[in-house]
Design a protein around this motif. Structure first.
Motif, PDB file in Angstrom:
ATOM      1  N   ASP A  90       4.132  -4.656  11.882  1.00  0.00           N
ATOM      2  CA  ASP A  90       4.814  -4.782  13.172  1.00  0.00           C
ATOM      3  C   ASP A  90       6.298  -5.043  12.997  1.00  0.00           C
ATOM      4  OD1 ASP A  90       2.519  -4.279  14.581  1.00  0.00           O
ATOM      5  OD2 ASP A  90       1.891  -6.380  14.558  1.00  0.00           O
ATOM      6  N   ASP A  91       6.604  -5.869  12.002  1.00  0.00           N
ATOM      7  CA  ASP A  91       7.998  -6.187  11.742  1.00  0.00           C
ATOM      8  C   ASP A  91       8.773  -4.940  11.272  1.00  0.00           C
ATOM      9  OD1 ASP A  91       9.782  -8.362  11.870  1.00  0.00           O
ATOM     10  OD2 ASP A  91       9.937  -8.298   9.675  1.00  0.00           O
ATOM     11  N   LEU A  92       8.136  -4.170  10.394  1.00  0.00           N
ATOM     12  CA  LEU A  92       8.780  -2.936   9.912  1.00  0.00           C
ATOM     13  C   LEU A  92       9.078  -2.028  11.099  1.00  0.00           C
ATOM     14  CD1 LEU A  92       6.570  -2.137   6.750  1.00  0.00           C
ATOM     15  CD2 LEU A  92       9.004  -2.720   6.722  1.00  0.00           C
ATOM     16  N   ASN A  93       8.115  -1.901  11.967  1.00  0.00           N
ATOM     17  CA  ASN A  93       8.271  -1.022  13.116  1.00  0.00           C
ATOM     18  C   ASN A  93       9.349  -1.531  14.066  1.00  0.00           C
ATOM     19  OD1 ASN A  93       7.568   1.270  14.589  1.00  0.00           O
ATOM     20  ND2 ASN A  93       6.247   0.059  15.932  1.00  0.00           N
ATOM     21  N   LYS A  94       9.331  -2.841  14.280  1.00  0.00           N
ATOM     22  CA  LYS A  94      10.331  -3.449  15.176  1.00  0.00           C
ATOM     23  C   LYS A  94      11.746  -3.225  14.647  1.00  0.00           C
ATOM     24  CE  LYS A  94       9.945  -7.876  15.865  1.00  0.00           C
ATOM     25  NZ  LYS A  94       8.931  -8.886  15.706  1.00  0.00           N
ATOM     26  N   LYS A  95      11.875  -3.224  13.323  1.00  0.00           N
ATOM     27  CA  LYS A  95      13.204  -3.048  12.728  1.00  0.00           C
ATOM     28  C   LYS A  95      13.595  -1.574  12.557  1.00  0.00           C
ATOM     29  CE  LYS A  95      13.479  -7.454  10.369  1.00  0.00           C
ATOM     30  NZ  LYS A  95      12.862  -8.212   9.275  1.00  0.00           N
ATOM     31  N   GLY A  96      12.777  -0.687  13.063  1.00  0.00           N
ATOM     32  CA  GLY A  96      13.125   0.743  13.012  1.00  0.00           C
ATOM     33  C   GLY A  96      12.966   1.352  11.637  1.00  0.00           C
ATOM     34  N   THR A  97      12.050   0.780  10.844  1.00  0.00           N
ATOM     35  CA  THR A  97      11.824   1.289   9.487  1.00  0.00           C
ATOM     36  C   THR A  97      10.747   2.366   9.471  1.00  0.00           C
ATOM     37  OG1 THR A  97      12.426  -0.826   8.503  1.00  0.00           O
ATOM     38  CG2 THR A  97      11.068   0.628   7.147  1.00  0.00           C
ATOM     39  N   ARG A  98      11.052   3.465   8.814  1.00  0.00           N
ATOM     40  CA  ARG A  98       9.996   4.447   8.555  1.00  0.00           C
ATOM     41  C   ARG A  98       9.376   4.096   7.209  1.00  0.00           C
ATOM     42  NH1 ARG A  98       9.853  11.041   8.349  1.00  0.00           N
ATOM     43  NH2 ARG A  98       7.632  11.102   7.890  1.00  0.00           N
ATOM     44  N   PHE A  99       8.084   3.803   7.224  1.00  0.00           N
ATOM     45  CA  PHE A  99       7.381   3.388   6.011  1.00  0.00           C
ATOM     46  C   PHE A  99       6.536   4.541   5.479  1.00  0.00           C
ATOM     47  CE2 PHE A  99       3.527   1.923   3.940  1.00  0.00           C
ATOM     48  CZ  PHE A  99       4.043   1.082   2.963  1.00  0.00           C
ATOM     49  N   ARG A 100       6.635   4.771   4.182  1.00  0.00           N
ATOM     50  CA  ARG A 100       5.791   5.793   3.563  1.00  0.00           C
ATOM     51  C   ARG A 100       5.250   5.320   2.223  1.00  0.00           C
ATOM     52  NH1 ARG A 100       9.278  11.282   4.329  1.00  0.00           N
ATOM     53  NH2 ARG A 100      10.933   9.852   4.909  1.00  0.00           N
ATOM     54  N   VAL A 101       4.055   5.790   1.889  1.00  0.00           N
ATOM     55  CA  VAL A 101       3.541   5.574   0.537  1.00  0.00           C
ATOM     56  C   VAL A 101       3.644   6.902  -0.196  1.00  0.00           C
ATOM     57  CG1 VAL A 101       1.419   5.227  -0.794  1.00  0.00           C
ATOM     58  CG2 VAL A 101       2.048   3.596   0.977  1.00  0.00           C
ATOM     59  N   ILE A 102       4.191   6.876  -1.417  1.00  0.00           N
ATOM     60  CA  ILE A 102       4.194   8.083  -2.242  1.00  0.00           C
ATOM     61  C   ILE A 102       3.239   7.860  -3.411  1.00  0.00           C
ATOM     62  CG2 ILE A 102       6.492   8.845  -1.548  1.00  0.00           C
ATOM     63  CD1 ILE A 102       7.534   7.773  -4.283  1.00  0.00           C
ATOM     64  N   GLY A 103       2.509   8.915  -3.763  1.00  0.00           N
ATOM     65  CA  GLY A 103       1.524   8.798  -4.828  1.00  0.00           C
ATOM     66  C   GLY A 103       0.327   9.634  -4.477  1.00  0.00           C
ATOM     67  N   ARG A 104      -0.642   9.650  -5.396  1.00  0.00           N
ATOM     68  CA  ARG A 104      -1.779  10.557  -5.198  1.00  0.00           C
ATOM     69  C   ARG A 104      -2.739  10.067  -4.119  1.00  0.00           C
ATOM     70  NH1 ARG A 104      -3.014  13.109 -11.194  1.00  0.00           N
ATOM     71  NH2 ARG A 104      -1.790  14.977 -10.817  1.00  0.00           N
ATOM     72  N   ARG A 105      -2.838   8.786  -3.980  1.00  0.00           N
ATOM     73  CA  ARG A 105      -3.556   8.144  -2.862  1.00  0.00           C
ATOM     74  C   ARG A 105      -5.055   8.343  -2.811  1.00  0.00           C
ATOM     75  NH1 ARG A 105       0.297   8.976   2.159  1.00  0.00           N
ATOM     76  NH2 ARG A 105      -1.591   9.214   3.360  1.00  0.00           N
ATOM     77  N   ARG A 106      -5.541   9.515  -3.295  1.00  0.00           N
ATOM     78  CA  ARG A 106      -6.980   9.760  -3.078  1.00  0.00           C
ATOM     79  C   ARG A 106      -7.866   8.814  -3.884  1.00  0.00           C
ATOM     80  NH1 ARG A 106      -4.805  14.444  -5.365  1.00  0.00           N
ATOM     81  NH2 ARG A 106      -5.375  14.725  -7.555  1.00  0.00           N
ATOM     82  N   ARG A 107      -7.296   8.179  -4.921  1.00  0.00           N
ATOM     83  CA  ARG A 107      -8.116   7.235  -5.699  1.00  0.00           C
ATOM     84  C   ARG A 107      -8.146   5.845  -5.076  1.00  0.00           C
ATOM     85  NH1 ARG A 107      -6.397   8.101 -11.952  1.00  0.00           N
ATOM     86  NH2 ARG A 107      -4.311   8.250 -11.053  1.00  0.00           N
ATOM     87  N   LEU A 108      -7.387   5.644  -4.016  1.00  0.00           N
ATOM     88  CA  LEU A 108      -7.371   4.329  -3.368  1.00  0.00           C
ATOM     89  C   LEU A 108      -8.625   4.187  -2.505  1.00  0.00           C
ATOM     90  CD1 LEU A 108      -3.622   4.323  -2.194  1.00  0.00           C
ATOM     91  CD2 LEU A 108      -4.567   3.532  -4.372  1.00  0.00           C
ATOM     92  N   MET A 120       1.965   4.405   8.359  1.00  0.00           N
ATOM     93  CA  MET A 120       2.841   5.573   8.293  1.00  0.00           C
ATOM     94  C   MET A 120       2.939   6.243   9.657  1.00  0.00           C
ATOM     95  SD  MET A 120       2.167   7.056   4.414  1.00  0.00           S
ATOM     96  CE  MET A 120       2.719   8.672   4.781  1.00  0.00           C
ATOM     97  N   SER A 121       1.818   6.308  10.361  1.00  0.00           N
ATOM     98  CA  SER A 121       1.894   6.995  11.654  1.00  0.00           C
ATOM     99  C   SER A 121       2.569   6.103  12.713  1.00  0.00           C
ATOM    100  CB  SER A 121       0.536   7.550  12.064  1.00  0.00           C
ATOM    101  OG  SER A 121      -0.096   6.735  12.966  1.00  0.00           O
ATOM    102  N   LEU A 122       2.363   4.800  12.602  1.00  0.00           N
ATOM    103  CA  LEU A 122       3.048   3.865  13.524  1.00  0.00           C
ATOM    104  C   LEU A 122       4.569   3.988  13.416  1.00  0.00           C
ATOM    105  CD1 LEU A 122       2.759   1.201  15.368  1.00  0.00           C
ATOM    106  CD2 LEU A 122       3.045  -0.065  13.225  1.00  0.00           C
ATOM    107  N   THR A 123       5.060   4.208  12.205  1.00  0.00           N
ATOM    108  CA  THR A 123       6.519   4.153  11.975  1.00  0.00           C
ATOM    109  C   THR A 123       7.153   5.535  11.794  1.00  0.00           C
ATOM    110  OG1 THR A 123       6.256   3.921   9.561  1.00  0.00           O
ATOM    111  CG2 THR A 123       6.272   1.884  10.836  1.00  0.00           C
ATOM    112  N   LYS A 124       6.386   6.587  12.055  1.00  0.00           N
ATOM    113  CA  LYS A 124       6.857   7.928  11.636  1.00  0.00           C
ATOM    114  C   LYS A 124       8.132   8.415  12.328  1.00  0.00           C
ATOM    115  CE  LYS A 124       3.871  10.952  14.464  1.00  0.00           C
ATOM    116  NZ  LYS A 124       4.050  10.163  15.669  1.00  0.00           N
ATOM    117  N   ASP A 125       8.411   7.889  13.522  1.00  0.00           N
ATOM    118  CA  ASP A 125       9.611   8.367  14.229  1.00  0.00           C
ATOM    119  C   ASP A 125      10.831   7.478  13.997  1.00  0.00           C
ATOM    120  OD1 ASP A 125       8.233  10.546  15.302  1.00  0.00           O
ATOM    121  OD2 ASP A 125       7.371   9.244  16.858  1.00  0.00           O
TER     122      ASP A 125
END
Ligand code: IPE
Ligand code: IPE
Ligand code: MG
Length: 241
Positions: A90-108, A120-125
């Protein structure tokens, strides 16, 4: 504030946050305590970047090679990422931050993947600040994945081999819309890049410190910025007189 002009500031900083385990060991604590302290640091350094006008921060949190660590440590790190996202979203979004994870991800785990998707979708814009967390990330793996995707396009007849150049290749990488890092900071005293952002750091300035990540703070951050401001980035050219 500091006496660094805007054009002497890095626009994009990448950080290899290393030394959590040794930080804990030095204090007679378990590695998990070091990782917890390390996760707390992310918030502080993100804030510092945004306070000083750095727009993009890319942090190496877990490499493809880190899966080789003991299961308990891996599990602890994974639950730490989830806790971080829950706490910060929520804080990231409030501060106008676009958050992304980079990496293969499928093993998570699917619950971590879902959480990442959610944030990522919350902050995409958002466009004020860009925070990228590298989880299950490897620079060689990223290049291989890009090469495979390109080869598929060629095989399908959508792309001619001759069309492949640096700009096109970049379009198949995770941070295709962002400029490459200007400055790479590594804490923890090692002088290596450990498979981080191999493509993107072609002309990045490097700054290493022996300070362990949980001890990294404003003092070291400013040292890195000041050092960067003095560098002459030539990109293969010679200095213009
Ligand atoms: C960096 O700290 C965090 C991760 C790699 C996840 P380390 O866990 O590598 O700490 P050291 O290098 O063992 O001290
Ligand atoms: C690099 O640290 C990976 C991350 C910071 C996530 P490592 O501790 O895994 O690197 P090496 O093994 O010392 O090269
Ligand atoms: Mg390490």
């Amino acid at each position: 504030m500091i006496d660094i002009s805007k054009d002497e500031l890095p626009q994009h900083i990448a950080i290899i946050m290393d030394g959590n385990g040794r930080w804990a060991k030095k204090r007679g604590l378990t590695r998990s305590v070091g990782h917890r302290a390390g996760m707390e640091k992310i918030r502080e350094i993100t804030q510092l970047c945004s306070d000083f006008g750095v727009k993009i921060l890319t942090i190496y949190a877990f490499s493809c090679q880190n899966w080789k660590r003991p299961r308990r440590e891996v599990n602890f790190l994974m639950s730490g990422f989830k806790r971080y996202l829950d706490k910060e979203k929520d804080d990231l979004n409030k501060k106008g931050t676009r958050f992304r994870v980079i990496g293969r991800r499928r093993r998570l785990s699917s619950s971590l993947q879902n959480k990442i998707e959610e944030v990522m979708s919350l902050t995409k814009d958002n466009k004020d600040f860009f925070l990228n967390l590298a989880i299950d990330y490897g620079g060689q793996e990223e290049i291989i994945d890009a090469a495979k995707a390109l080869i598929k396009e060629v095989v399908r007849g959508n792309l001619a081999v001759e069309e492949i150049d640096i700009d096109l290749f970049k379009q198949y990488l995770y941070l295709k819309d962002l400029p490459s890092p200007d400055l790479l900071i590594r804490t923890g005293g090692e002088y290596r890049v450990s498979n981080f952002l191999l493509w993107h750091i072609a002309y990045t300035e490097l700054w290493m410190t022996p300070v362990f990540w949980p001890d990294f703070g404003k003092k070291e951050f400013l040292m890195a910025l000041k050092d960067y401001a003095k560098r002459e980035r030539r990109f293969g050219k010679i200095r213009e007189e």
